[in-house]
Scaffold this motif. Structure first.
Motif, PDB file in Angstrom:
ATOM      1  N   ARG A 141       0.832  -1.213   0.000  1.00  0.00           N
ATOM      2  CA  ARG A 141       0.000   0.000   0.000  1.00  0.00           C
ATOM      3  C   ARG A 141       0.860   1.254   0.000  1.00  0.00           C
ATOM      4  N   PHE A 142       1.948   1.214   0.750  1.00  0.00           N
ATOM      5  CA  PHE A 142       2.859   2.362   0.798  1.00  0.00           C
ATOM      6  C   PHE A 142       3.481   2.600  -0.573  1.00  0.00           C
ATOM      7  N   HIS A 143       3.940   1.532  -1.226  1.00  0.00           N
ATOM      8  CA  HIS A 143       4.568   1.677  -2.534  1.00  0.00           C
ATOM      9  C   HIS A 143       3.562   2.159  -3.584  1.00  0.00           C
ATOM     10  N   LEU A 144       2.339   1.658  -3.517  1.00  0.00           N
ATOM     11  CA  LEU A 144       1.315   2.119  -4.456  1.00  0.00           C
ATOM     12  C   LEU A 144       1.032   3.605  -4.258  1.00  0.00           C
ATOM     13  N   ALA A 145       1.019   4.035  -3.013  1.00  0.00           N
ATOM     14  CA  ALA A 145       0.807   5.461  -2.732  1.00  0.00           C
ATOM     15  C   ALA A 145       1.952   6.295  -3.288  1.00  0.00           C
ATOM     16  N   LEU A 146       3.189   5.801  -3.120  1.00  0.00           N
ATOM     17  CA  LEU A 146       4.335   6.519  -3.675  1.00  0.00           C
ATOM     18  C   LEU A 146       4.260   6.581  -5.196  1.00  0.00           C
ATOM     19  N   ASP A 147       3.846   5.481  -5.816  1.00  0.00           N
ATOM     20  CA  ASP A 147       3.698   5.479  -7.274  1.00  0.00           C
ATOM     21  C   ASP A 147       2.701   6.544  -7.716  1.00  0.00           C
ATOM     22  N   GLU A 148       1.589   6.630  -6.993  1.00  0.00           N
ATOM     23  CA  GLU A 148       0.553   7.602  -7.344  1.00  0.00           C
ATOM     24  C   GLU A 148       1.061   9.029  -7.154  1.00  0.00           C
ATOM     25  N   ILE A 149       1.741   9.270  -6.044  1.00  0.00           N
ATOM     26  CA  ILE A 149       2.270  10.608  -5.750  1.00  0.00           C
ATOM     27  C   ILE A 149       3.295  11.015  -6.800  1.00  0.00           C
ATOM     28  N   TRP A 150       4.225  10.116  -7.079  1.00  0.00           N
ATOM     29  CA  TRP A 150       5.300  10.409  -8.030  1.00  0.00           C
ATOM     30  C   TRP A 150       4.740  10.580  -9.442  1.00  0.00           C
ATOM     31  N   GLY A 151       3.792   9.719  -9.813  1.00  0.00           N
ATOM     32  CA  GLY A 151       3.194   9.814 -11.144  1.00  0.00           C
ATOM     33  C   GLY A 151       2.495  11.136 -11.359  1.00  0.00           C
ATOM     34  N   ALA A 152       1.746  11.592 -10.351  1.00  0.00           N
ATOM     35  CA  ALA A 152       1.070  12.882 -10.456  1.00  0.00           C
ATOM     36  C   ALA A 152       2.073  14.025 -10.461  1.00  0.00           C
ATOM     37  N   LEU A 153       3.141  13.847  -9.703  1.00  0.00           N
ATOM     38  CA  LEU A 153       4.150  14.899  -9.580  1.00  0.00           C
ATOM     39  C   LEU A 153       4.849  15.157 -10.906  1.00  0.00           C
ATOM     40  N   PHE A 154       5.155  14.079 -11.630  1.00  0.00           N
ATOM     41  CA  PHE A 154       5.926  14.209 -12.863  1.00  0.00           C
ATOM     42  C   PHE A 154       5.128  13.837 -14.097  1.00  0.00           C
ATOM     43  N   SER A 155       3.819  14.060 -14.033  1.00  0.00           N
ATOM     44  CA  SER A 155       2.956  13.716 -15.163  1.00  0.00           C
ATOM     45  C   SER A 155       3.286  14.517 -16.413  1.00  0.00           C
ATOM     46  N   ALA A 156       3.853  15.702 -16.228  1.00  0.00           N
ATOM     47  CA  ALA A 156       4.186  16.540 -17.379  1.00  0.00           C
ATOM     48  C   ALA A 156       5.623  16.346 -17.860  1.00  0.00           C
ATOM     49  N   ALA A 157       6.343  15.422 -17.242  1.00  0.00           N
ATOM     50  CA  ALA A 157       7.731  15.194 -17.632  1.00  0.00           C
ATOM     51  C   ALA A 157       7.809  14.574 -19.025  1.00  0.00           C
ATOM     52  N   ALA A 158       8.953  14.778 -19.682  1.00  0.00           N
ATOM     53  CA  ALA A 158       9.129  14.307 -21.052  1.00  0.00           C
ATOM     54  C   ALA A 158       9.584  12.852 -21.081  1.00  0.00           C
ATOM     55  N   LEU A 159       8.795  11.958 -20.492  1.00  0.00           N
ATOM     56  CA  LEU A 159       9.095  10.529 -20.539  1.00  0.00           C
ATOM     57  C   LEU A 159       7.818   9.747 -20.293  1.00  0.00           C
ATOM     58  N   PRO A 160       7.748   8.510 -20.805  1.00  0.00           N
ATOM     59  CA  PRO A 160       6.540   7.704 -20.651  1.00  0.00           C
ATOM     60  C   PRO A 160       6.235   7.434 -19.181  1.00  0.00           C
ATOM     61  N   ARG A 161       4.955   7.173 -18.901  1.00  0.00           N
ATOM     62  CA  ARG A 161       4.553   6.938 -17.515  1.00  0.00           C
ATOM     63  C   ARG A 161       5.289   5.749 -16.911  1.00  0.00           C
ATOM     64  N   SER A 162       5.527   4.702 -17.715  1.00  0.00           N
ATOM     65  CA  SER A 162       6.244   3.540 -17.195  1.00  0.00           C
ATOM     66  C   SER A 162       7.641   3.922 -16.739  1.00  0.00           C
ATOM     67  N   ARG A 163       8.234   4.879 -17.427  1.00  0.00           N
ATOM     68  CA  ARG A 163       9.565   5.330 -17.055  1.00  0.00           C
ATOM     69  C   ARG A 163       9.528   6.277 -15.855  1.00  0.00           C
ATOM     70  N   VAL A 164       8.401   6.952 -15.648  1.00  0.00           N
ATOM     71  CA  VAL A 164       8.245   7.756 -14.431  1.00  0.00           C
ATOM     72  C   VAL A 164       8.372   6.846 -13.212  1.00  0.00           C
ATOM     73  N   ALA A 165       7.718   5.666 -13.275  1.00  0.00           N
ATOM     74  CA  ALA A 165       7.813   4.703 -12.185  1.00  0.00           C
ATOM     75  C   ALA A 165       9.245   4.191 -12.024  1.00  0.00           C
ATOM     76  N   THR A 166       9.922   3.981 -13.155  1.00  0.00           N
ATOM     77  CA  THR A 166      11.310   3.518 -13.100  1.00  0.00           C
ATOM     78  C   THR A 166      12.197   4.537 -12.394  1.00  0.00           C
ATOM     79  N   VAL A 167      12.011   5.811 -12.723  1.00  0.00           N
ATOM     80  CA  VAL A 167      12.810   6.867 -12.099  1.00  0.00           C
ATOM     81  C   VAL A 167      12.521   6.951 -10.606  1.00  0.00           C
ATOM     82  N   LEU A 168      11.255   6.765 -10.227  1.00  0.00           N
ATOM     83  CA  LEU A 168      10.918   6.722  -8.802  1.00  0.00           C
ATOM     84  C   LEU A 168      11.695   5.606  -8.116  1.00  0.00           C
ATOM     85  N   ASN A 169      11.667   4.411  -8.681  1.00  0.00           N
ATOM     86  CA  ASN A 169      12.333   3.279  -8.053  1.00  0.00           C
ATOM     87  C   ASN A 169      13.847   3.440  -8.026  1.00  0.00           C
ATOM     88  N   LEU A 170      14.406   4.047  -9.058  1.00  0.00           N
ATOM     89  CA  LEU A 170      15.839   4.349  -9.032  1.00  0.00           C
ATOM     90  C   LEU A 170      16.168   5.300  -7.874  1.00  0.00           C
TER      91      LEU A 170
END
Length: 219
Positions: A141-170
């Motif tokens: 649940r914590f990781h899913l919340a982080l995914d949601e927070i990070w995804g919303a935070l960088f939704s306008a970034a110049a990279l695919p959503r799948s890569r947004v999650a990758t950058v979060l995990n990195l």
């Protein structure tokens, strides 16, 4: 009337209020004792003493030490999620930069109390099947919340959503690794500043689209 005490005038607390207070004391004491003494030395009587609660009262609210630990870790991560979301909102409002957000994660969550508490339960879960099974949904649940927070935070970034999650995990893997190192390398802030500094440069380049994330491994 003048002889009526303040205590007598104060309305009696409901059973629900007393239950919440006792649970709160036990959860806070569990986290304090876990941080101070570690998982292996964690004893329910020590927790009860720290909370000022009888063992019988503890067992009324939590059936055993494991359920108390799981509840405490869940409370810890829920609180951390709210704090992280608040800071992410500040990034979206352009009050702080993504780089400052990385610094916030490090100083507030990965180099102190939160990280050391999570390190204790992760270490315990490696060899304890029961605690691992109980903690997996809490951590998920914590990781899913982080995914949601990070995804919303960088939704306008110049990279695919799948890569947004990758950058979060990195980012999280880097901060976790640094957090582990602080146990045996506690007095070297320049070392951790340098690692964060390099990652923030890379993160900015990724978010701006100046670096493309491609891999030949599994997608």
């Amino acid at each position: 009337m003048d002889g009526v005490t303040t205590a007598a005038k104060r309305p009696r607390r409901s059973q629900e209020e007393r239950t919440l207070e006792t649970r709160g004391k036990l959860i806070a004491a569990t986290l304090d004792v876990l941080l101070e003494e570690g998982y292996l030395k964690l004893a329910t009587q020590r927790i009860c003493d720290a909370a000022g609660v009888s063992r019988g009262a503890m067992l009324h609210h939590f059936r055993d030490k494991q359920s108390l630990i799981v509840a405490a870790i869940d409370e810890l991560l829920v609180s951390a999620t709210a704090e992280i979301r608040s800071q992410a909102d500040r990034v979206r409002a352009q009050e702080i930069t993504p780089e400052e957000f990385v610094d916030y994660l490090w100083f507030e969550h990965f180099s102190g109390r939160l990280f050391y508490l999570t390190l204790e339960h992760v270490t315990a879960a490696r060899t304890d099947d029961e605690i691992r099974a109980a903690l997996i949904p809490v951590v998920r649940r914590f990781h899913l919340a982080l995914d949601e927070i990070w995804g919303a935070l960088f939704s306008a970034a110049a990279l695919p959503r799948s890569r947004v999650a990758t950058v979060l995990n990195l980012t999280l893997c880097l901060l976790r690794g640094m957090g582990v190192q602080t146990v045996l390398r506690p007095d070297d802030p320049a070392y951790y500043d340098d690692l964060r500094g390099v990652w923030k440069i890379m993160l900015r380049a990724i978010l701006d689209g100046r670096v493309r994330l491609e891999t030949t491994g599994r997608s």
